[in-house]
Write a protein that holds these residues in place. Structure first.
Motif, mmCIF file in Angstrom:
data_model
loop_
_atom_site.group_PDB
_atom_site.id
_atom_site.type_symbol
_atom_site.label_atom_id
_atom_site.label_comp_id
_atom_site.label_asym_id
_atom_site.label_seq_id
_atom_site.Cartn_x
_atom_site.Cartn_y
_atom_site.Cartn_z
ATOM 1 N N GLY A 1 -28.357 0.241 10.900
ATOM 2 C CA GLY A 1 -29.858 0.474 9.947
ATOM 3 C C GLY A 1 -29.663 1.912 9.407
ATOM 4 O O GLY A 1 -30.210 2.029 8.159
ATOM 5 N N ALA A 2 -28.818 2.743 9.976
ATOM 6 C CA ALA A 2 -28.639 3.977 9.540
ATOM 7 C C ALA A 2 -27.832 4.123 8.255
ATOM 8 O O ALA A 2 -27.994 4.782 7.216
ATOM 9 N N VAL A 3 -26.786 3.182 8.273
ATOM 10 C CA VAL A 3 -26.009 2.889 7.147
ATOM 11 C C VAL A 3 -26.722 2.647 6.016
ATOM 12 O O VAL A 3 -26.548 3.118 4.841
ATOM 13 N N PHE A 4 -27.675 1.614 6.080
ATOM 14 C CA PHE A 4 -28.548 1.145 5.041
ATOM 15 C C PHE A 4 -29.305 2.228 4.684
ATOM 16 O O PHE A 4 -29.283 2.327 3.349
ATOM 17 N N LEU B 1 -34.023 9.428 8.210
ATOM 18 C CA LEU B 1 -33.182 9.446 9.213
ATOM 19 C C LEU B 1 -33.987 9.941 10.417
ATOM 20 O O LEU B 1 -33.612 9.156 11.488
ATOM 21 N N VAL B 2 -34.632 11.073 10.397
ATOM 22 C CA VAL B 2 -35.300 11.473 11.592
ATOM 23 C C VAL B 2 -36.320 10.399 12.009
ATOM 24 O O VAL B 2 -36.465 10.088 13.341
ATOM 25 N N SER B 3 -37.093 9.783 11.178
ATOM 26 C CA SER B 3 -38.120 8.988 11.624
ATOM 27 C C SER B 3 -37.660 8.016 12.340
ATOM 28 O O SER B 3 -38.001 7.325 13.260
ATOM 29 N N SER B 4 -36.598 7.053 11.784
ATOM 30 C CA SER B 4 -36.122 5.920 12.281
ATOM 31 C C SER B 4 -35.450 6.061 13.684
ATOM 32 O O SER B 4 -35.642 5.376 14.460
ATOM 33 N N THR B 5 -34.891 7.378 13.478
ATOM 34 C CA THR B 5 -33.897 7.587 14.963
ATOM 35 C C THR B 5 -35.028 8.027 15.945
ATOM 36 O O THR B 5 -34.874 7.336 17.074
ATOM 37 N N VAL B 6 -36.050 8.553 15.895
ATOM 38 C CA VAL B 6 -37.100 8.769 16.735
ATOM 39 C C VAL B 6 -37.935 7.846 17.249
ATOM 40 O O VAL B 6 -38.218 7.463 18.469
ATOM 41 N N ALA B 7 -38.290 6.919 16.337
ATOM 42 C CA ALA B 7 -39.160 5.812 16.297
ATOM 43 C C ALA B 7 -38.370 4.878 17.274
ATOM 44 O O ALA B 7 -38.763 4.153 18.074
#
Length: 527
Positions: free
Chosen positions: A155-158, A330-336
């Motif tokens: 997901g992060a790579v995308f 990146l921050v929102s996807s990681t934290v969520a």
């Protein structure tokens, strides 16, 4: 599709034959290939004004340099997935990367826009293979119990590949000894590295089964969507919106798609299995994925043009200006993701993400040629934050709602429609931008200047324009870009409406293979 791959390689089958180090190396090869595939869609964003100027292209060509790659990638995703049932997955991934290398070399050496567009199609076919096969190979290498922690990496790579592309492209364009051609050539060494890593470390059993590829469905879906995209790109300047050509292309495109649905409902192994849409969650997450694709791809492509044309920034600076969106995503996807893992609740993040994305689109609809960089950065961070909370969690919601044997189908369908949304967004919003710029230029400088503004002929060379005309051109592009986000805001709001009606179900606490065993046992008990 990936749904059919499950019985081909039982979960963990491949992992048992590979050491932990080999799994990590093969994963690195997959991630390099995936990053390059996604990067191909966005790396040209900041280079496009320079490319169009050098190759004497138009605003319509500007849009189609992005759209052709996206469309080819989207249309071939399900075909690559189906072929994974018939042929070696390792060979197919290497073939897709090889096609990407060929397309990249042709693009980097192109001397005309026509050759460039053809090369983008070849690139898209290769990228489609990488996108489709990555998850299948992961399932074959890694036991399902461990898949969750790796899904976030992809997901992060995308996300990074999508948003960081303009930054990389800008640096390449502004580096005198490289130039815009390296926006295409940069993918070649990384693709070759990925092929080498996979050749050395990927060892999967070649278990095949009899399968039939739904060629009619693939052709009809591609033809129907392509017809509508071509119409949206040409209407308004090649022919009127309300014209015989519009009626012919719209009716023809919809008829092809209706025929595709009919075919998909009758073939034994459809490209897109309609049965999964019996799940309300899958249907609503698919709708939301299309809308997220429109916001993500459309926003990043045309923001890059706004930075350079309206604000007068260099390609490198334009790329750096996209960093707030990257960080927000990146921050929102990681934290969520961490909060969902900890508490097991996910719908709130979907709703919040869609709401924040809508607000971000509304904020960006207020920009003009004089908007300050700090304010613009804030608006972009808001949009990136919303997309980050929404994008990967839509896949999670769909996977959690379907039976274990349909996990692959649900994942592939969402990927397919998200990419389709991106292609539609770039094409439609690009057509709106071209027509609006032409109208504004005609209104302020006369018919001849309107054509020069980018509607049907060349995108203007800003360095060659006198100051009064330059001011009008910059204002016209700023006004048109802000109106794109005003159009995008209700689209984002529709995504919010869709996720509100998704019914939250507790996340499964067992792995996919354990769920499959439970479902099989329950089915046996019923009989």
């Amino acid at each position: 599709m990936t749904a059919t791959a499950a019985p081909t390689d039982p979960p963990g089958a491949g992992a048992g034959r590979m050491s932990h180090r080999e799994v990590l190396q093969a994963l690195s090869g997959l991630m390099v290939g995936m990053f390059v595939a996604i990067l191909a869609s966005t790396v040209v964003a900041n280079a496009l004004p320079r490319i169009i100027a050098e190759l004497n292209g138009s605003q319509t060509v500007y849009t189609w340099i992005v759209t052709t790659e996206l469309l080819a990638m989207t249309a071939t995703v399900p075909l690559w997935g189906k072929m994974a049932d018939l042929y070696s997955k390792k060979l197919l991934i290497q073939l897709s990367l090889g096609l990407f290398v060929v397309g990249s070399l042709i693009a980097g050496l192109a001397r005309t826009v026509e050759i460039l567009l053809v090369s983008r199609v070849v690139q898209g076919i290769g990228a489609g293979g990488m996108t489709a096969l990555a998850l299948i190979v992961m399932a074959a290498m890694i036991p399902p119990r461990e898949l969750g922690r790796y899904a976030g990496i992809f997901g992060a790579v995308f996300g990074v590949g999508t948003i960081a592309g303009p930054l990389i492209g800008g640096v390449l364009v502004d580096t005198s000894w490289l130039g815009w051609r390296w926006c295409f050539l940069i993918g070649v060494p990384f693709s070759l590295l990925s092929i080498a890593l996979l050749q050395r470390t990927l060892h999967l059993p070649e278990v095949r089964r009899k399968a039939r590829i739904d060629w009619w469905g693939a052709v009809l879906i591609t033809a129907g969507v392509s017809t509508l995209l071509v119409w949206s790109s040409l209407a308004g300047h090649r022919f009127a919106w309300a014209s015989g050509w519009t009626a012919l292309m719209v009716v023809g495109g919809l008829a092809l798609l209706a025929l595709a649905v009919w075919v998909e409902s009758r073939v034994p192994e459809p490209i897109i299995p309609l049965r999964i849409f019996r799940s309300r969650t899958v249907t609503l997450t698919t709708v939301a994925s299309v809308l997220v694709g429109v916001a993500l791809f459309g926003g990043t492509v045309f923001l890059s043009q706004y930075f350079q044309t309206s604000l007068g920034k260099s390609p490198t600076v334009a790329g750096l200006m996209s960093l707030p969106m990257i960080l927000g995503l990146l921050v929102s996807s990681t934290v969520a993701g961490q909060l969902i893992t900890r508490y097991g609740r996910w719908k709130a993040y979907l709703v919040a993400g869609a709401a924040v994305m809508t607000v971000g689109m509304l904020l960006l609809s207020t920009i003009d040629a004089d908007t300050g960089v700090p304010l613009l950065s804030l608006y972009m961070a808001v949009l990136g934050t919303g997309v980050g909370m929404l994008m990967q969690n839509l896949v999670l919601a769909a996977q959690n709602d379907v039976p274990a044997h349909e996990l692959g189908a649900a994942t592939s369908v969402l990927t397919f429609f998200r990419s389709m949304g991106g292609a539609i967004g770039v094409s439609v919003l690009g057509a709106v931008l071209a027509n609006r710029v032409t109208g504004l230029m005609t209104e302020r400088l006369g018919p001849a200047a309107g054509a020069t503004g980018g509607g049907t002929t060349e995108v203007p060379d800003l360095s060659a324009l006198p100051a009064p005309v330059l001011a009008v051109v910059r204002d016209a592009y700023a006004t048109a870009t802000s109106e794109l986000f005003l159009i995008g805001a209700p689209i984002a709001f529709l995504a919010l409406v869709a996720v509100v009606f998704i019914r939250e179900k507790p996340l499964h606490e067992v792995s996919g293979d354990e769920r499959a065993e439970q479902e099989a046992a329950a089915l046996t008990a019923m009989h």
